[in-house]
Design a protein around this motif. Sequence first.
Motif, short mmCIF file in Angstrom:
data_model
loop_
_atom_site.label_atom_id
_atom_site.label_comp_id
_atom_site.label_asym_id
_atom_site.label_seq_id
_atom_site.Cartn_x
_atom_site.Cartn_y
_atom_site.Cartn_z
N THR A 286 1.07 -1.12 -0.05
CA THR A 286 0.08 -0.09 -0.13
C THR A 286 0.69 1.24 -0.03
O THR A 286 0.61 2.27 -0.82
N LEU A 287 1.64 1.29 0.82
CA LEU A 287 2.96 2.42 0.94
C LEU A 287 3.71 2.60 -0.22
O LEU A 287 3.85 3.67 -0.92
N GLY A 288 3.84 1.20 -1.08
CA GLY A 288 4.75 1.41 -2.36
C GLY A 288 3.87 2.02 -3.49
O GLY A 288 4.58 2.61 -3.95
N VAL A 289 2.76 1.67 -3.61
CA VAL A 289 2.13 2.49 -4.66
C VAL A 289 1.62 3.89 -4.41
O VAL A 289 1.85 4.68 -5.27
N TYR A 290 1.48 4.16 -3.11
CA TYR A 290 1.30 5.77 -2.90
C TYR A 290 2.66 6.42 -3.10
O TYR A 290 2.69 7.45 -3.68
N ILE A 291 3.59 5.77 -2.73
CA ILE A 291 5.07 6.36 -2.97
C ILE A 291 5.18 6.48 -4.41
O ILE A 291 5.88 7.58 -4.86
N LEU A 292 5.04 5.52 -5.29
CA LEU A 292 5.08 5.67 -6.68
C LEU A 292 4.18 6.80 -7.37
O LEU A 292 4.67 7.38 -8.20
N VAL A 293 3.12 7.02 -6.97
CA VAL A 293 2.33 8.09 -7.33
C VAL A 293 2.75 9.60 -7.11
O VAL A 293 3.06 10.37 -7.84
N PHE A 294 3.21 9.64 -5.42
CA PHE A 294 3.80 10.69 -5.21
C PHE A 294 5.28 11.08 -6.04
O PHE A 294 5.42 12.20 -6.43
N ALA A 295 6.11 9.98 -6.32
CA ALA A 295 7.43 10.17 -6.93
C ALA A 295 7.09 10.50 -8.47
O ALA A 295 7.74 11.39 -8.83
N THR A 296 6.01 9.72 -9.15
CA THR A 296 5.86 10.10 -10.52
C THR A 296 5.36 11.78 -10.60
O THR A 296 5.87 12.30 -11.52
N VAL A 297 4.47 12.03 -9.69
CA VAL A 297 4.08 13.72 -9.82
C VAL A 297 5.29 14.51 -9.63
O VAL A 297 5.42 15.54 -10.19
N ALA A 298 6.03 14.13 -8.63
CA ALA A 298 7.27 14.85 -8.59
C ALA A 298 8.20 14.89 -9.54
O ALA A 298 8.81 16.04 -9.84
N LEU A 299 8.41 13.47 -10.21
CA LEU A 299 9.06 13.79 -11.37
C LEU A 299 8.50 14.71 -12.44
O LEU A 299 9.32 15.48 -13.45
N GLY A 300 7.30 14.75 -12.60
CA GLY A 300 6.66 15.73 -13.68
C GLY A 300 6.73 17.19 -13.28
O GLY A 300 7.14 18.20 -14.03
N LEU A 301 6.75 17.47 -11.84
CA LEU A 301 7.04 18.93 -11.46
C LEU A 301 8.41 19.18 -11.70
O LEU A 301 8.85 20.43 -11.80
N ASN A 302 9.46 18.07 -11.50
CA ASN A 302 10.77 18.50 -11.89
C ASN A 302 10.81 19.15 -13.34
O ASN A 302 11.89 19.85 -13.55
#
Length: 607
Positions: A286-302
């Motif tokens: 559960t934490l893993g999939v939320y981390i991936l969502v957060f990380a993907t959005v952060a990469l877009g913000l990058n």
Amino acid sequence: MTTQTTAPDAASTPATAPSGLIGIPPQIGRALATGGGILTVISTFLAWTWTSAFPGDLTVYGYPGGLQVLVLIGGALTTLFALASYGVKGLGWLVPAGADGAIKFAALATFATAWYTVIAISTNLGGVVNLEPGGYLVAIGSLAALLGALALPFEHPEADPIDPDDTSWEHFKHRAAHRWTTVKAAFASGTARPVGKLPSYVEILIIVAVLALGLFVFTYGIGTEYDELFIGFLLTAGFGFAALNKSGLIAQASQITARHQNITVCGAFVAAAAFPFTQTDDQYATLGVYILVFATVALGLNIVVGLAGLLDLGYVAFLGVGAYAAAMVSGSPSSPFHVHFPFWAAALVGAAASLVFGVLIGAPTLRLRGDYLAIVTLGFGEIFRITANNLDGTSGPDITNGSNGISSIPNLDILGFDFGAIHNILGFEIGRFANYFFLMLVITAVVVLVFRRSGDSRIGRAWVAIREDETAALAMGINGFRVKLIAFAVGASLAGLAGTVQAHVTYTVTPEQYLFAGPIPPNSAFLLAAVVLGGMGTIGGPLIGASLLFLIPNKLQFLGDYQLFAFGIALILLMRFRPEGLIPNRRRQLEFHEDAEAPTVLTKAGA
């Protein structure tokens, strides 16, 4: 051939070498650090307390468990670095940049984790009387190692005596002569180690080992079962990373991965795909999939912040636009449209909706710069949340169902594969969140591909030019407004794509999920912090920064009201000692460290 200059070891340290913080001669300090590290390792095989009431059951002899494993790792690193400083054959590769700094941080990691455990045992169980011999031994051994490490001299790179702003030919000659003198001195003292390029298969094996180590550390951290173990993990991992960085191993690994970028990226996704198979249930997936969502959005913000240099404080709104758009067309009974698109169509709708909003918001505002642009984007984020909250049929049209949001979003079914069911893959039971983890991993791969291709393209170079000096870029013929609008649109569409998966993972989309700041990410403040702390303009930086910024607040919830205070202190310390981020590019390292050009790694022409 590359020549690496390292800090002086025991064999080459003169008798008049400067002492460390506590005035003990360096030779005695090095011996004390070595002995303390060995005692610490021995103590982990003894019992630290008499009762199993303390989490982790530290009553077993001959088998480290719980926090003892972390102390064992720190003690082993301290001992190995200390032995390498003596020039022990076969250990020189551990300290290509010198051993003294690595010993300090390894000893600090050991001491912090050991004494935290001893204090926690005494506090939870009612005094030091509850300590067994192993507990006393680890306290003494780790303290001895730390005192010995503090006795070692602090070696700083010698500053270049030439004015760095001078670009004349005389400056060039003086700089070359200065660096060549440093190389000759390193060879004369025996502190330079020639390192040739390793065979390709050896470097690939090193990459595999690094990725396996990263998977182990991430799995261990996300799977910590009690609060004391997670705090010990943070102490060991934080100071341990600093020790490896001081030793030069991180720099060498970075050079190897840079030579094999495609293999490294593919290997990283393979390692990430192996994560669900390391879990016995869906608790940590559960934490893993939320981390991936957060990380993907952060990469877009990058793309927006890291490449184009546009300070966007309302970026989480694009995640919300994508999530709402996908939820409305995915068959939810709360949706006003009552349609059920397949996932690929819902994903396109979410990405397209965010793209449109990115263009509509960016077109009138991207002629602003700096703080003015930040204020406008902050306002957009708040306007989106308030608007979604008011479209409830009372204050406005009934589109988003107001504060109740769009609920009961059905699980995805792609080609007959039900993401809400448990599946058996290679003998492993993969649950709902693990299924979405794999889907989100594919989305992350798409975002990484877009980031790499756009960053290396002509438009990517234009983004960097705008970020460094917009006036100069405009003077060179770059259409600044068009370039920034493309960055805004691409970043928004990537956030919307991640939002389509988030909507199905969380079942419900509500306005409160998309705040500017809050105790739990994703929100705009945490997204921006993930990009800055991880390393702007890089791929791995935002991914790792987002992982840490999502995992740590979830694990520190036991602190209650002091959670954000402790988290803020950690961020301040990180930005003080590593302002360029955890995985910076070379340009930012040079910007933030005046001594970055000091000759720690020198190359002789023609060698």
